[in-house]
Design an enzyme around this catalytic site. Structure first.
Site, short mmCIF file in Angstrom:
data_model
loop_
_atom_site.label_atom_id
_atom_site.label_comp_id
_atom_site.label_asym_id
_atom_site.label_seq_id
_atom_site.Cartn_x
_atom_site.Cartn_y
_atom_site.Cartn_z
N GLU A 233 -1.13 -8.50 5.39
CA GLU A 233 -0.84 -8.68 6.82
C GLU A 233 -2.09 -8.56 7.68
O GLU A 233 -2.06 -8.89 8.86
CB GLU A 233 0.24 -7.68 7.28
CG GLU A 233 -0.22 -6.25 7.53
CD GLU A 233 -0.45 -5.42 6.26
OE1 GLU A 233 -0.41 -5.96 5.15
OE2 GLU A 233 -0.69 -4.21 6.41
N HIS B 35 -3.49 -5.18 1.74
CA HIS B 35 -2.82 -5.46 3.03
C HIS B 35 -2.87 -6.95 3.39
O HIS B 35 -3.71 -7.35 4.21
CB HIS B 35 -3.50 -4.67 4.14
CG HIS B 35 -3.24 -3.21 4.12
ND1 HIS B 35 -2.30 -2.60 4.90
CD2 HIS B 35 -3.80 -2.23 3.38
CE1 HIS B 35 -2.29 -1.31 4.67
NE2 HIS B 35 -3.19 -1.05 3.74
N CYS C 262 0.83 -1.21 0.00
CA CYS C 262 0.00 0.00 0.00
C CYS C 262 0.87 1.27 0.00
O CYS C 262 1.46 1.59 -1.03
CB CYS C 262 -0.99 -0.06 1.16
SG CYS C 262 -2.44 0.94 0.85
#
Ligand code: GLN
Length: 216
Positions: free
Chosen positions: A192, A190, A85
């Site tokens: 994560e 994202h 990002c």
């Protein structure tokens, strides 16, 4: 699932943004994690992640702390780096929609990025991406769940850049949201923030490949 991150030391640029969630997944895959805030720390890691957050803030803090040149050197040396990002924005050679006075960029990734492509319509959304061409991602499903938060997209790529995932826009245009250029990985979303560890595994595979520290 493959798991061979145990010999690898992965740095996460920890100036601002979502660095803690990356750390949890990397540790789960067996890598050791270093939160990078000083240039000297770059000498002791095998791969580096630039997390999501706000690319203007990350760039300004990096500039103030003397990290821009060392980070550019890292990219230019072909060492493995993954921008998620805001991290993808920082790695882009060209950006659209930046502030009039500009913002510090690292560059190296031969793409044009539109910084806040989705921010104008919706701040965040989750969707399924089709990713059959990503080797580390095809073991259990050719789809992965992806969370977009005020996300950028890639609007143009150079010839050395491989598209790994895209979305179709309302007008039918293809929006590229994940790419690889040799040792640079970039995702507009994202990984994560999901339970899917395969993008992290892909990055560890890239670090293994580049450092020859582990058998693939
Ligand atoms: N669009 C933001 C930027 O320019 C990035 C948002 C994010 O990292 N979630 O930095």
């Amino acid at each position: 699932m493959k798991k061979h991150g145990s010999m690898l030391r992965i740095g996460i640029l920890a100036l601002q943004g979502a660095f803690i969630d990356h750390s949890k997944i990397l540790k789960q895959l067996g890598a050791s994690v270093v939160e990078v805030r000083k240039s000297e720390q770059l000498d002791h890691i095998d791969g580096l992640i630039i997390p999501g957050g706000e690319s203007t803030s990350i760039g300004l803090i990096a500039k103030r702390w003397g990290l821009i040149e060392p980070l550019r050197d890292w990219v230019q040396a072909g060492k493995p780096i993954w921008g998620t990002c805001a991290g993808m924005v920082l790695l882009a050679e060209r950006i659209e929609g930046q502030k009039a006075e500009g913002q510090p960029l690292l560059g190296g990734l031969d793409v044009t990025v539109n910084r806040n492509y989705f921010g104008r319509q919706a701040d965040s959304f989750e969707t399924l991406l089709h990713t059959p061409q990503v080797p580390a991602l095809d073991d259990s499903s050719e789809f992965c769940s992806a969370i977009f938060i005020r996300a950028p997209v890639i609007t143009a790529t150079g010839t050395a850049v491989e598209s790994l995932a895209s979305l179709s826009a309302a007008d039918g245009d293809m929006l590229i949201v994940a790419v690889r250029q040799k040792s640079i990985l970039a995702t507009a979303f994202h990984p994560e923030l999901t339970d899917d560890t395969r993008w992290h595994q892909l990055f560890l595979d890239m670090v293994c490949e580049s450092t020859k520290l582990c058998p693939i």
